[in-house]
Design a protein around this motif. Structure first.
Motif, PDB file in Angstrom:
ATOM      1  N   PRO A  59      63.077 -81.952  75.296  1.00 25.49           N
ATOM      2  CA  PRO A  59      63.139 -81.126  74.081  1.00 25.49           C
ATOM      3  C   PRO A  59      63.487 -81.985  72.863  1.00 25.49           C
ATOM      4  O   PRO A  59      64.253 -82.946  72.961  1.00 25.49           O
ATOM      5  CB  PRO A  59      64.262 -80.139  74.381  1.00 25.49           C
ATOM      6  N   TYR A  60      62.867 -81.653  71.752  1.00 22.29           N
ATOM      7  CA  TYR A  60      63.115 -82.400  70.520  1.00 22.29           C
ATOM      8  C   TYR A  60      63.135 -81.443  69.336  1.00 22.29           C
ATOM      9  O   TYR A  60      62.568 -80.352  69.395  1.00 22.29           O
ATOM     10  CB  TYR A  60      62.071 -83.504  70.327  1.00 22.29           C
ATOM     11  N   GLU A  61      63.807 -81.851  68.277  1.00 20.42           N
ATOM     12  CA  GLU A  61      63.933 -81.008  67.086  1.00 20.42           C
ATOM     13  C   GLU A  61      63.178 -81.628  65.927  1.00 20.42           C
ATOM     14  O   GLU A  61      63.198 -82.851  65.735  1.00 20.42           O
ATOM     15  CB  GLU A  61      65.405 -80.823  66.734  1.00 20.42           C
ATOM     16  N   LEU A  62      62.500 -80.767  65.188  1.00 18.97           N
ATOM     17  CA  LEU A  62      61.687 -81.183  64.054  1.00 18.97           C
ATOM     18  C   LEU A  62      61.916 -80.255  62.874  1.00 18.97           C
ATOM     19  O   LEU A  62      62.272 -79.094  63.047  1.00 18.97           O
ATOM     20  CB  LEU A  62      60.193 -81.091  64.385  1.00 18.97           C
ATOM     21  N   ARG A  63      61.612 -80.766  61.716  1.00 17.08           N
ATOM     22  CA  ARG A  63      61.567 -79.922  60.521  1.00 17.08           C
ATOM     23  C   ARG A  63      60.111 -79.550  60.293  1.00 17.08           C
ATOM     24  O   ARG A  63      59.245 -80.418  60.233  1.00 17.08           O
ATOM     25  CB  ARG A  63      62.121 -80.669  59.309  1.00 17.08           C
ATOM     26  N   VAL A  64      59.865 -78.242  60.198  1.00 18.63           N
ATOM     27  CA  VAL A  64      58.505 -77.752  59.979  1.00 18.63           C
ATOM     28  C   VAL A  64      58.426 -77.003  58.656  1.00 18.63           C
ATOM     29  O   VAL A  64      59.403 -76.413  58.202  1.00 18.63           O
ATOM     30  CB  VAL A  64      58.020 -76.866  61.145  1.00 18.63           C
ATOM     31  N   ARG A  65      57.254 -77.053  58.070  1.00 17.99           N
ATOM     32  CA  ARG A  65      57.030 -76.435  56.766  1.00 17.99           C
ATOM     33  C   ARG A  65      56.707 -74.950  56.905  1.00 17.99           C
ATOM     34  O   ARG A  65      55.949 -74.550  57.780  1.00 17.99           O
ATOM     35  CB  ARG A  65      55.858 -77.113  56.044  1.00 17.99           C
ATOM     36  N   THR A  66      57.272 -74.157  56.014  1.00 14.87           N
ATOM     37  CA  THR A  66      56.906 -72.746  55.936  1.00 14.87           C
ATOM     38  C   THR A  66      55.738 -72.614  54.951  1.00 14.87           C
ATOM     39  O   THR A  66      55.452 -73.529  54.171  1.00 14.87           O
ATOM     40  CB  THR A  66      58.077 -71.877  55.445  1.00 14.87           C
ATOM     41  N   ARG A  67      55.087 -71.487  54.987  1.00 17.00           N
ATOM     42  CA  ARG A  67      53.960 -71.243  54.081  1.00 17.00           C
ATOM     43  C   ARG A  67      54.406 -71.293  52.622  1.00 17.00           C
ATOM     44  O   ARG A  67      53.665 -71.726  51.746  1.00 17.00           O
ATOM     45  CB  ARG A  67      53.333 -69.880  54.394  1.00 17.00           C
ATOM     46  N   GLU A  68      55.636 -70.873  52.359  1.00 14.08           N
ATOM     47  CA  GLU A  68      56.153 -70.839  50.992  1.00 14.08           C
ATOM     48  C   GLU A  68      56.663 -72.193  50.514  1.00 14.08           C
ATOM     49  O   GLU A  68      57.148 -72.313  49.396  1.00 14.08           O
ATOM     50  CB  GLU A  68      57.271 -69.793  50.874  1.00 14.08           C
ATOM     51  N   GLY A  69      56.586 -73.218  51.367  1.00 15.91           N
ATOM     52  CA  GLY A  69      57.021 -74.546  50.972  1.00 15.91           C
ATOM     53  C   GLY A  69      58.423 -74.913  51.422  1.00 15.91           C
ATOM     54  O   GLY A  69      58.887 -76.022  51.149  1.00 15.91           O
ATOM     55  N   GLY A  70      59.100 -74.016  52.105  1.00 19.28           N
ATOM     56  CA  GLY A  70      60.425 -74.312  52.631  1.00 19.28           C
ATOM     57  C   GLY A  70      60.344 -75.128  53.912  1.00 19.28           C
ATOM     58  O   GLY A  70      59.268 -75.493  54.379  1.00 19.28           O
ATOM     59  N   VAL A  71      61.496 -75.416  54.474  1.00 19.33           N
ATOM     60  CA  VAL A  71      61.589 -76.201  55.708  1.00 19.33           C
ATOM     61  C   VAL A  71      62.519 -75.485  56.675  1.00 19.33           C
ATOM     62  O   VAL A  71      63.561 -74.966  56.274  1.00 19.33           O
ATOM     63  CB  VAL A  71      62.129 -77.625  55.407  1.00 19.33           C
ATOM     64  N   ARG A  72      62.124 -75.456  57.941  1.00 15.08           N
ATOM     65  CA  ARG A  72      62.962 -74.884  58.999  1.00 15.08           C
ATOM     66  C   ARG A  72      63.085 -75.896  60.127  1.00 15.08           C
ATOM     67  O   ARG A  72      62.118 -76.550  60.487  1.00 15.08           O
ATOM     68  CB  ARG A  72      62.339 -73.603  59.556  1.00 15.08           C
ATOM     69  N   TRP A  73      64.283 -75.992  60.669  1.00 19.82           N
ATOM     70  CA  TRP A  73      64.497 -76.803  61.856  1.00 19.82           C
ATOM     71  C   TRP A  73      64.065 -75.988  63.066  1.00 19.82           C
ATOM     72  O   TRP A  73      64.410 -74.819  63.190  1.00 19.82           O
ATOM     73  CB  TRP A  73      65.967 -77.174  62.004  1.00 19.82           C
ATOM     74  N   MET A  74      63.309 -76.617  63.970  1.00 14.76           N
ATOM     75  CA  MET A  74      62.881 -75.946  65.191  1.00 14.76           C
ATOM     76  C   MET A  74      62.995 -76.908  66.360  1.00 14.76           C
ATOM     77  O   MET A  74      62.797 -78.106  66.205  1.00 14.76           O
ATOM     78  CB  MET A  74      61.437 -75.443  65.068  1.00 14.76           C
ATOM     79  N   ARG A  75      63.326 -76.361  67.529  1.00 15.37           N
ATOM     80  CA  ARG A  75      63.386 -77.146  68.764  1.00 15.37           C
ATOM     81  C   ARG A  75      62.084 -76.892  69.520  1.00 15.37           C
ATOM     82  O   ARG A  75      61.657 -75.758  69.678  1.00 15.37           O
ATOM     83  CB  ARG A  75      64.567 -76.730  69.611  1.00 15.37           C
ATOM     84  N   PHE A  76      61.477 -77.969  69.999  1.00 11.43           N
ATOM     85  CA  PHE A  76      60.197 -77.881  70.703  1.00 11.43           C
ATOM     86  C   PHE A  76      60.345 -78.348  72.143  1.00 11.43           C
ATOM     87  O   PHE A  76      61.110 -79.257  72.456  1.00 11.43           O
ATOM     88  CB  PHE A  76      59.136 -78.754  69.997  1.00 11.43           C
ATOM     89  N   HIS A  77      59.560 -77.722  73.006  1.00 12.47           N
ATOM     90  CA  HIS A  77      59.420 -78.090  74.417  1.00 12.47           C
ATOM     91  C   HIS A  77      57.927 -78.262  74.626  1.00 12.47           C
ATOM     92  O   HIS A  77      57.181 -77.310  74.462  1.00 12.47           O
ATOM     93  CB  HIS A  77      59.973 -76.999  75.343  1.00 12.47           C
ATOM     94  N   ALA A  78      57.490 -79.442  74.992  1.00 10.15           N
ATOM     95  CA  ALA A  78      56.066 -79.722  75.149  1.00 10.15           C
ATOM     96  C   ALA A  78      55.746 -80.112  76.575  1.00 10.15           C
ATOM     97  O   ALA A  78      56.504 -80.851  77.204  1.00 10.15           O
ATOM     98  CB  ALA A  78      55.637 -80.830  74.199  1.00 10.15           C
ATOM     99  N   LYS A  79      54.628 -79.605  77.064  1.00  9.58           N
ATOM    100  CA  LYS A  79      54.165 -80.019  78.379  1.00  9.58           C
ATOM    101  C   LYS A  79      52.655 -80.006  78.385  1.00  9.58           C
ATOM    102  O   LYS A  79      52.013 -79.347  77.565  1.00  9.58           O
ATOM    103  CB  LYS A  79      54.729 -79.150  79.490  1.00  9.58           C
ATOM    104  N   SER A  80      52.090 -80.722  79.325  1.00  8.40           N
ATOM    105  CA  SER A  80      50.649 -80.825  79.457  1.00  8.40           C
ATOM    106  C   SER A  80      50.083 -79.508  79.958  1.00  8.40           C
ATOM    107  O   SER A  80      50.675 -78.831  80.785  1.00  8.40           O
ATOM    108  CB  SER A  80      50.303 -81.947  80.427  1.00  8.40           C
ATOM    109  N   GLY A  81      48.938 -79.180  79.427  1.00 13.79           N
ATOM    110  CA  GLY A  81      48.223 -77.980  79.864  1.00 13.79           C
ATOM    111  C   GLY A  81      46.787 -78.339  80.160  1.00 13.79           C
ATOM    112  O   GLY A  81      46.441 -79.499  80.321  1.00 13.79           O
ATOM    113  N   SER A  82      45.933 -77.331  80.168  1.00 16.24           N
ATOM    114  CA  SER A  82      44.527 -77.574  80.502  1.00 16.24           C
ATOM    115  C   SER A  82      43.806 -78.358  79.429  1.00 16.24           C
ATOM    116  O   SER A  82      42.851 -79.054  79.706  1.00 16.24           O
ATOM    117  CB  SER A  82      43.806 -76.247  80.713  1.00 16.24           C
ATOM    118  N   GLY A  83      44.267 -78.253  78.153  1.00  7.02           N
ATOM    119  CA  GLY A  83      43.542 -78.899  77.073  1.00  7.02           C
ATOM    120  C   GLY A  83      44.216 -80.119  76.511  1.00  7.02           C
ATOM    121  O   GLY A  83      43.758 -80.671  75.537  1.00  7.02           O
ATOM    122  N   GLY A  84      45.289 -80.575  77.078  1.00  7.39           N
ATOM    123  CA  GLY A  84      45.967 -81.743  76.529  1.00  7.39           C
ATOM    124  C   GLY A  84      47.420 -81.485  76.289  1.00  7.39           C
ATOM    125  O   GLY A  84      48.005 -80.569  76.831  1.00  7.39           O
ATOM    126  N   ALA A  85      47.997 -82.285  75.402  1.00 11.03           N
ATOM    127  CA  ALA A  85      49.440 -82.198  75.149  1.00 11.03           C
ATOM    128  C   ALA A  85      49.799 -81.010  74.315  1.00 11.03           C
ATOM    129  O   ALA A  85      49.054 -80.519  73.533  1.00 11.03           O
ATOM    130  CB  ALA A  85      49.906 -83.461  74.473  1.00 11.03           C
TER     131      ALA A  85
END
Length: 146
Positions: free
Chosen positions: A120-146
């Motif tokens: 798990p890793y945390e990133l800052r992502v952009r909102t549509r209005e131009g703001g920033v939110r911190w989010m935690r991500f969990h990534a795993k391989s699926g049928s189409g890639g990462a």
């Protein structure tokens, strides 16, 4: 095919003319495909359950291809970040991430490609209005890639 006891076998049939003209008859062959039909049904149900859960989850669930383009994203992105899901499909997922956090995304992709899952890793992502939110991500391989 209906069996004597009333149960049903799914079959794949093949037919070809046995000879020339209308009196030649037919050669017919078939194979039972019960397990194939069962697997298709289970896969369809599994996909329906996943979509139901993903589309009603408060988490942001999405699928990307090997190049990082968004193939599908849950409707929750609207309430979390203000984006319409349809507007994001086909776009580069990295474009949602603050530039200073791009290295974290690339590191997670490398880890998924090597191990099938990233820590798990945390990133800052952009909102549509131009703001920033911190989010935690969990990534795993699926049928189409990462």
């Amino acid at each position: 095919m209906l069996r004597a006891g009333g149960s049903v076998h799914w079959m794949r049939m093949h037919a070809k003319p046995a000879g020339s003209g209308s009196t030649g008859g037919w050669i017919i062959g078939g194979s039972i495909i019960d397990e194939e039909v069962r697997q298709r049904t289970l896969t369809a149900l599994s996909e329906q359950h996943f979509r139901l859960l993903a589309e009603n989850a408060s988490d942001m669930v999405f699928e990307i291809d090997g190049d990082g383009r968004i193939l599908w994203i849950a409707p929750s992105v609207r309430s979390l970040l203000g984006w319409d899901p349809e507007a994001l499909v086909g776009t580069a997922s990295i474009d949602l991430v603050v530039a200073e956090d791009h290295d974290k995304v690339y590191a997670a992709r490398r880890q998924v490609n090597a191990e099938g899952v990233a820590a798990p890793y945390e990133l800052r992502v952009r909102t549509r209005e131009g703001g920033v939110r911190w989010m935690r991500f969990h990534a795993k391989s699926g049928s189409g890639g990462a």
